[in-house]
Write a protein that holds these residues in place. Structure first.
Motif, PDB file in Angstrom:
ATOM      1  N   THR A 109      -1.694  -5.818   8.722  1.00 42.91           N
ATOM      2  CA  THR A 109      -2.328  -4.695   8.774  1.00 42.91           C
ATOM      3  C   THR A 109      -1.905  -3.713   7.768  1.00 42.91           C
ATOM      4  O   THR A 109      -0.984  -3.907   6.922  1.00 42.91           O
ATOM      5  CB  THR A 109      -1.635  -3.946  10.353  1.00 42.91           C
ATOM      6  OG1 THR A 109      -0.169  -3.817  10.255  1.00 42.91           O
ATOM      7  CG2 THR A 109      -2.113  -4.893  11.171  1.00 42.91           C
ATOM      8  N   GLN A 110      -2.516  -2.372   7.760  1.00 38.23           N
ATOM      9  CA  GLN A 110      -2.069  -1.579   6.566  1.00 38.23           C
ATOM     10  C   GLN A 110      -0.554  -1.122   6.964  1.00 38.23           C
ATOM     11  O   GLN A 110      -0.107  -0.814   5.784  1.00 38.23           O
ATOM     12  CB  GLN A 110      -2.862  -0.354   6.883  1.00 38.23           C
ATOM     13  CG  GLN A 110      -2.714   0.748   5.602  1.00 38.23           C
ATOM     14  CD  GLN A 110      -3.821   1.885   5.621  1.00 38.23           C
ATOM     15  OE1 GLN A 110      -4.770   1.868   6.719  1.00 38.23           O
ATOM     16  NE2 GLN A 110      -3.558   2.832   5.142  1.00 38.23           N
ATOM     17  N   LEU A 165       0.747  -1.130   0.109  1.00 43.84           N
ATOM     18  CA  LEU A 165       0.247  -0.023   0.161  1.00 43.84           C
ATOM     19  C   LEU A 165       0.662   1.162   0.026  1.00 43.84           C
ATOM     20  O   LEU A 165       2.103   1.214   0.300  1.00 43.84           O
ATOM     21  CB  LEU A 165      -0.928   0.033   1.222  1.00 43.84           C
ATOM     22  CG  LEU A 165      -1.963  -1.151   1.195  1.00 43.84           C
ATOM     23  CD1 LEU A 165      -2.915  -1.270   2.266  1.00 43.84           C
ATOM     24  CD2 LEU A 165      -2.937  -1.291   0.077  1.00 43.84           C
ATOM     25  N   ALA A 216      -8.235   0.162   2.906  1.00 46.69           N
ATOM     26  CA  ALA A 216      -7.189  -0.560   2.824  1.00 46.69           C
ATOM     27  C   ALA A 216      -7.443  -2.137   3.742  1.00 46.69           C
ATOM     28  O   ALA A 216      -6.950  -3.144   3.158  1.00 46.69           O
ATOM     29  CB  ALA A 216      -5.979  -0.076   3.815  1.00 46.69           C
ATOM     30  N   GLU A 217      -8.432  -1.972   4.547  1.00 51.52           N
ATOM     31  CA  GLU A 217      -8.767  -3.382   5.322  1.00 51.52           C
ATOM     32  C   GLU A 217      -9.382  -4.329   4.228  1.00 51.52           C
ATOM     33  O   GLU A 217      -9.039  -5.414   4.348  1.00 51.52           O
ATOM     34  CB  GLU A 217      -9.649  -2.959   6.422  1.00 51.52           C
ATOM     35  CG  GLU A 217     -10.194  -4.136   7.319  1.00 51.52           C
ATOM     36  CD  GLU A 217     -10.911  -3.890   8.380  1.00 51.52           C
ATOM     37  OE1 GLU A 217     -11.506  -4.734   9.293  1.00 51.52           O
ATOM     38  OE2 GLU A 217     -11.387  -2.564   8.611  1.00 51.52           O
ATOM     39  N   GLY A 246      -8.316   3.774   6.053  1.00 52.58           N
ATOM     40  CA  GLY A 246      -8.319   2.529   6.589  1.00 52.58           C
ATOM     41  C   GLY A 246      -9.427   1.610   6.193  1.00 52.58           C
ATOM     42  O   GLY A 246      -9.087   0.253   6.035  1.00 52.58           O
TER      43      GLY A 246
END
Length: 689
Positions: free
Chosen positions: A579-580, A557, A567-568, A564
């Protein structure tokens, strides 16, 4: 040809008497066809389809035992198409087409929690500053951030706040979940948040009796027990999850115990069964009633009333509706001395839900609920046949019932859960075996007893006992969730996988005879397609604020924070559980001064974040793809994706092909439907060489 028709006729005749459970299947085919269109059908087409479908369904009996079922199937599919379109027009309402900031006034009609664990209010009778009432959304949903507490949100209260609203967002990637369609059927014309205090304009007035009763009961239960236990109890008794913390919800999902929160067949069956048993035993203790009354039928009627009350207070989700219809069918059958539970009752429940709420077909709740119920009834029918003529120990039946029901329900719902939520709970069977008996033996009976004792102020006695069972379930969830490898991330499947699995499962469950094994073929094909799933080489969010590049180590990313939700979802769809921040650390190029660059084949990807970063790029070339979070107009022949362009296309995916990168937009896949508003028509597929 004649021989083939003769064989088809013979096959249908052998299924005679077992074809009704297929009725909701063909109705669903029509509903699914409507939702799969890329352009909205004309209203006249919907009317003609409805009239034709209804006529075919009504008149199919005159066509004979062979042609009749085929005509009925066509009629149901045609009718389903019309019903879905009619429902989409019935819920139509204004939708914001710009970002709004200012005062928001409305009446509270819903209270829950957002994914960020903030209290979230749904408002109707909305008033927005300088907006014509005809253009104002019927409903909006606002998450409460910042310092609150100046007024306690109450059902029916009229409030005012200063906040941000925007149109419901589209799919985070082409082919993904379309929240605009989901919001359309919820009549939500805007979603947003506030960081300012919520102020009370007017106290709750008349109306919304059930909603007020539901929230009153939820507040009472939570005041008696408190903490996550009280919130769990309130969710079970009223369907109100606004008190549940996100960490608890994640733990329950990871251990496959989240279904205990959804008021479905388990809860409705346990409640109806407990009330039925208690009433029957109580009446049998009275000599006059035992010898002169039809005790079983009276108990069934009492259980039906209890189930209706539970449905009314619980908020009436799809799973609850299905559970009530099936419980009502079973209890009515007892009163009429008929078979209590069968695939026909499941089919009737599905028909009722789909007729009144066709959009439920595409929801995971509907799919998981009916998948589990259909599979359970089919398997237990086969077990009943197997048990005939065999000596089975008395202790074996309940133990086998618990193990088999947990395993079958888990197996039936696992593919749906994996497809929608990209997660497989690997120890869910263990957690359910330890929790479901406590739910049936302690939690539900004490919940019923608490409701009975509540008018006398003695409900605390039953609630304290109920809390013991809930604490056990929460402890089991936390214990199992601590095991290594409790969940496994699963890549999102292609759009054809779930329909193929559904076709295979339905043939296995509904078809009679050895021919049901044909269902293994589409199911196996679905598994193969799922295993061969490929993910886009490049993803671009619909605002231009996030870019994701696929590397050998997984999705990278362009930023460690921000966007968020997008991204999730990207990482979950990739089958990545990280995680991001972790995904940003493996960005294959350079991230400097809010400019991220990377290479995909012969193309260079440049992500510009903010106006200052955009100002640094004055020219570009054809071998570059420029993504910007604000308006960008560099000179040259590069492809530019900025908010102006992305408002037309939605999110964008680039796929690696032999000829280069192929660009596919969300609008190309979703088309132009009612819930997309007055956007431009989707553009043709583009190739980026």
């Amino acid at each position: 040809m004649a021989q083939a028709l003769h064989m088809m006729a013979a096959v249908l005749l052998r299924q005679r008497g077992h074809l009704f459970p297929w009725s909701p299947v063909f109705l669903a085919v029509g509903i699914g066809s409507y939702f799969s269109l890329r352009s909205e059908p004309a209203s006249l087409v919907l009317v003609l389809f409805g009239i034709t479908g209804l006529a075919l369904v009504v008149l199919n009996g005159r066509a004979g035992p062979v042609a009749g079922p085929l005509i009925a199937a066509i009629g149901l599919a045609t009718l389903g198409f019309s019903l879905a379109g009619a429902r989409a027009h019935m819920v139509a309402g204004p939708v914001l087409d710009f970002r709004y900031y200012g005062p928001i006034e409305g009446r509270i009609v819903g209270i829950d929690r957002s994914g960020s664990d903030a209290v979230r209010l749904t408002l109707d009778r909305v008033v927005l500053e300088r907006m014509d009432p005809d253009d104002t959304p019927k409903r909006v949903r606002v998450s409460l951030h910042g310092k609150q507490g100046f007024t306690e949100p109450q059902p029916g209260a009229v409030i005012i706040l200063t906040g941000h609203l925007s149109p419901p967002s589209g799919a985070v990637e082409p082919g993904g979940f379309d929240f605009r369609r989901h919001a359309w059927f919820l009549k939500l014309g805007g979603v947003g948040y506030t960081r300012s205090p919520v102020l009370l304009l007017d106290h709750p007035g008349k109306g919304q009796v059930l909603f007020k009763a539901r929230m009153w009961l939820s507040a009472r239960v939570q005041s008696r027990l408190g903490g996550e236990t009280g919130a769990f109890a309130a969710a079970l008794m009223t369907g109100d999850r606004s008190g549940m913390g996100q960490e608890t919800l994640r733990t329950l999902r990871a251990t496959n115990l989240a279904h205990l929160l959804a008021i479905s067949g388990l809860h409705m069956g346990l409640l109806a069964g407990f009330v039925f048993t208690a009433l029957r035993l109580g009446l049998l203790l009275i000599p006059h009633a035992r010898h002169n009354w039809q005790v079983k039928k009276i108990a069934a009627a009492g259980a039906l009333l209890a189930a209706l009350g539970y449905l009314s207070l619980s908020g009436g989700s799809v799973a609850t509706q299905r559970a009530f219809i099936m419980a009502a069918a079973a209890l009515t059958a007892l009163m009429l001395d008929r078979r209590a539970l069968s695939l026909r009752s499941v089919a009737m429940a599905a028909l009722i839900v789909l007729i009144f709420r066709p959009e439920a077909l595409v929801s995971p709740g509907f799919q998981m609920s009916f998948a589990a119920t259909t599979a359970l009834i089919t398997v237990f029918e086969q077990i009943t046949i197997w048990q005939q003529g065999r000596q089975i120990p008395r202790w074996f039946a309940p133990v086998m019932g618990l193990v088999v029901s947990s395993a079958v329900a888990g197996a039936a719902t696992a593919p749906v859960g994996m497809a929608h939520f990209n997660m497989l709970s690997q120890y869910g069977l263990v957690a359910n075996l330890l929790s479901v008996p406590v739910m049936g033996a302690v939690v539900v009976p004490m919940a019923v007893l608490a409701a009975i004792l509540m008018p006398f102020g003695l409900d605390w006695i039953a609630l304290e006992l109920m809390a013991l069972g809930l604490d056990w379930i929460l402890a089991v969830a936390q214990w199992v969730a601590s095991w290594e490898g409790v969940t496994r991330a699963v890549v999102a499947p292609d759009g054809s996988v779930l329909p193929l699995l559904a076709i295979g499962g339905l043939i296995l469950c509904l078809w009679r005879g050895i021919g049901r094994l044909v269902g293994l073929a589409p199911a196996a094909l679905a598994v193969v397609l799922w295993m061969q799933t490929e993910r886009p080489a490049l993803l671009v969010s619909d605002t231009g604020t996030l870019v994701g590049v696929m590397t050998q180590d997984g999705r990278a990313l362009s930023r460690p924070k921000g966007a968020g939700f997008v991204a999730e979802n990207w990482l979950e769809n990739d089958g990545y559980a990280g995680t991001q921040q972790q995904a940003a650390e493996r960005w294959p190029g350079v991230i400097e001064s809010r400019v991220a660059t990377a290479h995909i084949g012969r193309k260079q990807v440049i992500h510009l974040q903010g106006k200052r970063a955009i100002a640094t790029l004055e020219t570009c070339s054809r071998d570059q793809i420029v993504i910007a979070s604000a308006k960008a107009r560099p000179k040259g022949g590069c492809d530019v994706l900025d908010p102006t362009k992305l408002r037309q296309t939605g999110s964008v995916a680039f796929w690696q092909t032999e000829d280069g990168l192929q660009m596919i937009t969300a609008r190309q896949l979703s088309g132009h439907r009612l819930w997309h508003g007055a956007e431009q028509e989707p553009q043709r597929l583009a190739d980026v060489r």
